[in-house]
Design a protein around this motif. Structure first.
Motif, PDB file in Angstrom:
ATOM      1  N   GLY A   1       1.066  -1.149  -0.034  1.00 42.00           N
ATOM      2  CA  GLY A   1      -0.142  -0.081  -0.079  1.00 42.00           C
ATOM      3  C   GLY A   1       1.034   1.222  -0.307  1.00 42.00           C
ATOM      4  N   GLU A   2       2.648   1.350   0.053  1.00 46.65           N
ATOM      5  CA  GLU A   2       2.937   2.006   0.403  1.00 46.65           C
ATOM      6  C   GLU A   2       4.496   2.511  -0.286  1.00 46.65           C
ATOM      7  OE1 GLU A   2       3.811   3.639   4.142  1.00 46.65           O
ATOM      8  OE2 GLU A   2       5.211   5.358   3.505  1.00 46.65           O
ATOM      9  N   VAL A   3       4.881   3.507  -1.127  1.00 44.63           N
ATOM     10  CA  VAL A   3       6.304   2.809  -1.508  1.00 44.63           C
ATOM     11  C   VAL A   3       7.088   4.431  -0.939  1.00 44.63           C
ATOM     12  CG1 VAL A   3       5.252   3.593  -4.267  1.00 44.63           C
ATOM     13  CG2 VAL A   3       7.988   2.818  -3.640  1.00 44.63           C
TER      14      VAL A   3
ATOM     15  N   ASP B   1      12.282   4.393  12.902  1.00 45.58           N
ATOM     16  CA  ASP B   1      12.957   3.498  11.414  1.00 45.58           C
ATOM     17  C   ASP B   1      13.075   3.540  10.712  1.00 45.58           C
ATOM     18  OD1 ASP B   1      14.800   1.954  13.542  1.00 45.58           O
ATOM     19  OD2 ASP B   1      13.455   1.207  13.916  1.00 45.58           O
ATOM     20  N   GLU B   2      10.887   4.220  10.398  1.00 41.06           N
ATOM     21  CA  GLU B   2      10.935   3.889   8.928  1.00 41.06           C
ATOM     22  C   GLU B   2      11.459   5.427   8.003  1.00 41.06           C
ATOM     23  OE1 GLU B   2       6.613   4.940   7.522  1.00 41.06           O
ATOM     24  OE2 GLU B   2       6.484   6.887   8.974  1.00 41.06           O
ATOM     25  N   ASN B   3      11.591   6.636   8.813  1.00 44.25           N
ATOM     26  CA  ASN B   3      12.529   7.907   8.568  1.00 44.25           C
ATOM     27  C   ASN B   3      14.183   7.644   8.400  1.00 44.25           C
ATOM     28  OD1 ASN B   3      10.039   9.921   7.667  1.00 44.25           O
ATOM     29  ND2 ASN B   3       9.208   9.275  10.337  1.00 44.25           N
TER      30      ASN B   3
ATOM     31  N   CYS C   1      14.206   4.375   2.872  1.00 47.24           N
ATOM     32  CA  CYS C   1      13.184   3.807   1.692  1.00 47.24           C
ATOM     33  C   CYS C   1      12.182   2.395   2.375  1.00 47.24           C
ATOM     34  CB  CYS C   1      13.911   3.706   0.380  1.00 47.24           C
ATOM     35  SG  CYS C   1      14.623   5.019   0.380  1.00 47.24           S
ATOM     36  N   HIS C   2      11.081   2.621   1.802  1.00 49.35           N
ATOM     37  CA  HIS C   2       9.704   1.826   3.013  1.00 49.35           C
ATOM     38  C   HIS C   2       9.460   1.295   2.037  1.00 49.35           C
ATOM     39  CE1 HIS C   2       9.081   5.226   5.489  1.00 49.35           C
ATOM     40  NE2 HIS C   2       7.758   5.060   4.871  1.00 49.35           N
ATOM     41  N   LEU C   3       8.639   0.229   1.753  1.00 52.54           N
ATOM     42  CA  LEU C   3       7.402   0.100   1.626  1.00 52.54           C
ATOM     43  C   LEU C   3       6.587  -0.539   2.195  1.00 52.54           C
ATOM     44  CD1 LEU C   3       9.483  -2.753  -1.342  1.00 52.54           C
ATOM     45  CD2 LEU C   3       8.724  -0.358  -1.544  1.00 52.54           C
ATOM     46  N   ALA C   4       5.151  -1.066   2.572  1.00 49.88           N
ATOM     47  CA  ALA C   4       4.499  -1.165   3.726  1.00 49.88           C
ATOM     48  C   ALA C   4       2.811  -1.460   3.188  1.00 49.88           C
ATOM     49  CB  ALA C   4       3.547  -0.046   3.751  1.00 49.88           C
ATOM     50  N   PHE C   5       3.028  -3.511   3.676  1.00 57.11           N
ATOM     51  CA  PHE C   5       2.199  -4.002   3.654  1.00 57.11           C
ATOM     52  C   PHE C   5       0.812  -3.051   3.983  1.00 57.11           C
ATOM     53  CE2 PHE C   5       5.898  -7.417   5.583  1.00 57.11           C
ATOM     54  CZ  PHE C   5       6.082  -7.310   3.836  1.00 57.11           C
TER      55      PHE C   5
ATOM     56  N   GLY D   1      -3.083   1.559   1.490  1.00 60.90           N
ATOM     57  CA  GLY D   1      -2.980   2.596   0.989  1.00 60.90           C
ATOM     58  C   GLY D   1      -3.811   3.293   0.924  1.00 60.90           C
ATOM     59  N   TYR D   2      -3.198   5.175   1.408  1.00 59.46           N
ATOM     60  CA  TYR D   2      -3.116   5.837   1.885  1.00 59.46           C
ATOM     61  C   TYR D   2      -4.569   6.587   0.839  1.00 59.46           C
ATOM     62  CZ  TYR D   2      -0.695   5.424   5.779  1.00 59.46           C
ATOM     63  OH  TYR D   2       0.005   5.297   7.229  1.00 59.46           O
ATOM     64  N   ASN D   3      -5.976   7.122   0.749  1.00 56.71           N
ATOM     65  CA  ASN D   3      -6.416   7.582   0.079  1.00 56.71           C
ATOM     66  C   ASN D   3      -5.856   8.767  -0.328  1.00 56.71           C
ATOM     67  OD1 ASN D   3      -8.461   6.226   0.722  1.00 56.71           O
ATOM     68  ND2 ASN D   3     -10.035   6.541   0.714  1.00 56.71           N
TER      69      ASN D   3
ATOM     70  N   THR E   1      -4.681  -3.590   7.925  1.00 55.00           N
ATOM     71  CA  THR E   1      -3.303  -3.344   8.595  1.00 55.00           C
ATOM     72  C   THR E   1      -2.328  -2.749   6.976  1.00 55.00           C
ATOM     73  OG1 THR E   1      -1.402  -4.206   9.294  1.00 55.00           O
ATOM     74  CG2 THR E   1      -1.765  -5.396   7.385  1.00 55.00           C
ATOM     75  N   HIS E   2      -1.149  -1.589   8.525  1.00 53.14           N
ATOM     76  CA  HIS E   2      -0.635  -1.120   7.272  1.00 53.14           C
ATOM     77  C   HIS E   2       1.029  -1.168   7.652  1.00 53.14           C
ATOM     78  CE1 HIS E   2       1.150   2.329   4.992  1.00 53.14           C
ATOM     79  NE2 HIS E   2       1.778   2.829   5.806  1.00 53.14           N
ATOM     80  N   GLU E   3       1.490  -2.036   7.775  1.00 52.17           N
ATOM     81  CA  GLU E   3       3.078  -2.249   8.030  1.00 52.17           C
ATOM     82  C   GLU E   3       4.100  -1.918   6.893  1.00 52.17           C
ATOM     83  OE1 GLU E   3       2.431  -3.323  11.202  1.00 52.17           O
ATOM     84  OE2 GLU E   3       4.313  -2.838  11.332  1.00 52.17           O
ATOM     85  N   ASP E   4       4.893  -0.958   7.322  1.00 56.05           N
ATOM     86  CA  ASP E   4       5.857  -0.530   7.163  1.00 56.05           C
ATOM     87  C   ASP E   4       7.373  -1.403   7.441  1.00 56.05           C
ATOM     88  OD1 ASP E   4       5.506   2.260   6.308  1.00 56.05           O
ATOM     89  OD2 ASP E   4       5.575   2.707   7.936  1.00 56.05           O
ATOM     90  N   PHE E   5       7.625  -1.507   5.760  1.00 59.84           N
ATOM     91  CA  PHE E   5       9.060  -2.623   6.250  1.00 59.84           C
ATOM     92  C   PHE E   5      10.311  -1.541   4.992  1.00 59.84           C
ATOM     93  CE2 PHE E   5       9.528  -4.566   2.484  1.00 59.84           C
ATOM     94  CZ  PHE E   5       8.230  -5.163   1.786  1.00 59.84           C
TER      95      PHE E   5
HETATM   96 ZN    ZN Z   1       3.287   3.220   6.066  1.00 64.21          ZN
END
Ligand code: ZN
Ligand code: ZN
Length: 409
Positions: free
Chosen positions: A314-316, A338-340, A343-347, A350-352, A376-380
């Motif tokens: 849902g996120e890049v 940690d996400e900042n 670069c990360h993606l999120a399972f 996605g945000y509208n 869910t929204h989980e960054d990695f």
């Molecule tokens: Zn995120």
């Protein structure tokens, strides 16, 4: 003004963007009561019409998980739903003080946690919908707690020193110092991030190709009408706010069915009180088809299976390897930090606001448009000093977006 006061002021005025006459709810750990009170005072100084504090306590949460009978889990609680509805109906702004002991849930039956978290997410959905669509002004920020500080600084002489070190690290990451006004610092920072977002909007890439020496070789297609977002959003209230402090990211949503290839995690992923580490995930047509982890693969499995569409992205998000948080070299055990650093993606969801034309669309329609819908929204984290990102434009031109882990545009 001391740094703590500057920090509180930054969160309430610039983060939440609170204006006179607005109402604010503060979610605050009970162990950080002093901080909740400071924020409340700051909000009234800014002209708040009303400030509520919702105290939370993860330690009693742990006691509950360890001791309550099975049937105490997984059912909705009417008064919590009523509270969420009240906050939504009354248009409260939101300040979330996020400070958790990374090990609080260690040893707790993960099925109980999953069951409960699913219900919690259901109960708070009316509010999280307002948050993910930027209808309300909100801010998420962190404050040191003893358990968190000791985890991050295990070599500190004592608890007090760990907390001092943590505060200094937080101030540095949040551009708060003795000499300057953090409000001005954040104006300049927001301008610079928005400059990158504008440039990415102009380039209107069809896809991004991520490659690094960890073995990542991943293509993320971007849906037509995707929007690159940097901090400094405008809420439906008409006021600007900064959802996360700190933030270094410029992000959008990949097409939920347009992710192909393999990606390696480059930092441990803190999940359910434990750490998933040295993991990789393989995608076909957007869906996870294979994965592995050297540490806690079963947690990665539960993350991917817990909610519908958690196995889509849902996120890049693009974050330079040279950001101040990354340069601190600290593993924060806290997603906000940690996400900042990477670069990360999120399972998951996605945000509208990352896609044009999402107003009044149903979940099925949003999925159809390419915006993944999930509870869910989980960054990695996938960034590294060797990360290369090549963008392909609509007419097939290739342009370097990141070289050696840093912005190339
Ligand atoms: Zn995120
Ligand atoms: Zn992000």
């Amino acid at each position: 003004m001391d740094k703590l006061q500057k920090y509180v002021k930054l969160l309430v005025n610039t983060g939440v963007g609170l204006k006179a006459g607005q109402k604010l709810v503060i979610n605050c750990p009970v162990d950080l009561a002093y901080f909740g009170r400071l924020a409340m005072k700051e909000a009234y100084d800014a002209g708040a019409a009303e400030v509520l504090i919702l105290w939370n306590d993860e330690i009693s949460g742990r006691i509950h998980y360890l001791n309550a009978p099975d049937d105490a889990f997984g059912h909705e609680i009417e008064w919590i739903k009523a509270r969420v509805k009240y906050l939504v109906d009354e248009g409260y702004c939101l300040l979330n003080v996020y400070a958790t002991d990374p090990e609080n849930l260690k040893g707790v039956n993960p099925e109980r946690v999953q069951k409960q978290q699913k219900v919690n997410q259901m109960m708070s959905k009316p509010l999280s919908d307002k948050v993910t669509s930027s209808e309300v002004q909100w801010n998420l920020a962190s404050v040191p707690t003893p358990s968190w500080a000791k985890k991050v600084f295990p070599n500190a002489k004592n608890e007090e020193e760990a907390i001092d070190l943590m505060w200094e690290a937080i101030y540095a990451a949040c551009r708060v110092d003795d000499a300057t006004d953090p409000v001005d610092n954040w104006k300049a920072h927001v301008d610079s991030l928005q400059g990158k977002a504008n440039k990415l909007m102009e380039l209107n890439f069809k896809s991004l190709h991520f490659k690094n020496s960890y073995g990542t070789d991943l293509i993320t297609e971007l849906p037509a009408g995707h929007v690159w977002v940097a901090c400094g959003e405008k809420a439906k209230t008409g006021n600007n706010f900064i959802a996360n402090i700190p933030t270094e990211e410029v992000f959008t949503a990949p097409h939920r069915e347009g992710v192909h290839g393999i990606v390696y995690g480059t930092k441990p992923l803190v999940y359910m009180g434990d750490v998933i580490d040295e993991f990789w995930v393989k995608f076909e047509k957007g869906k996870v088809v294979e994965y592995g982890a050297k540490k806690n693969e079963h947690l990665l499995k539960s993350l991917l299976e817990l909610h519908k569409n958690a196995d889509y992205l849902g996120e890049v998000a693009l974050v330079p390897y040279n950001s101040p948080i990354s340069q601190s070299g600290i593993l924060w055990y806290n997603t906000l930090y940690d996400e900042n650093a990477s670069c990360h993606l999120a399972f998951g969801r996605g945000y509208n606001y990352c896609l044009a034309g999402t107003d009044d669309k149903t979940e099925d329609e949003l999925n159809e448009m390419g915006l993944n819908q999930s509870l869910t929204h989980e960054d990695f984290m996938v960034g590294s000093p060797c990360l290369e990102i090549i963008g392909t434009t609509q007419d097939g031109k290739e342009i370097a977006v990141f070289t050696k882990g840093d912005w190339a545009i």
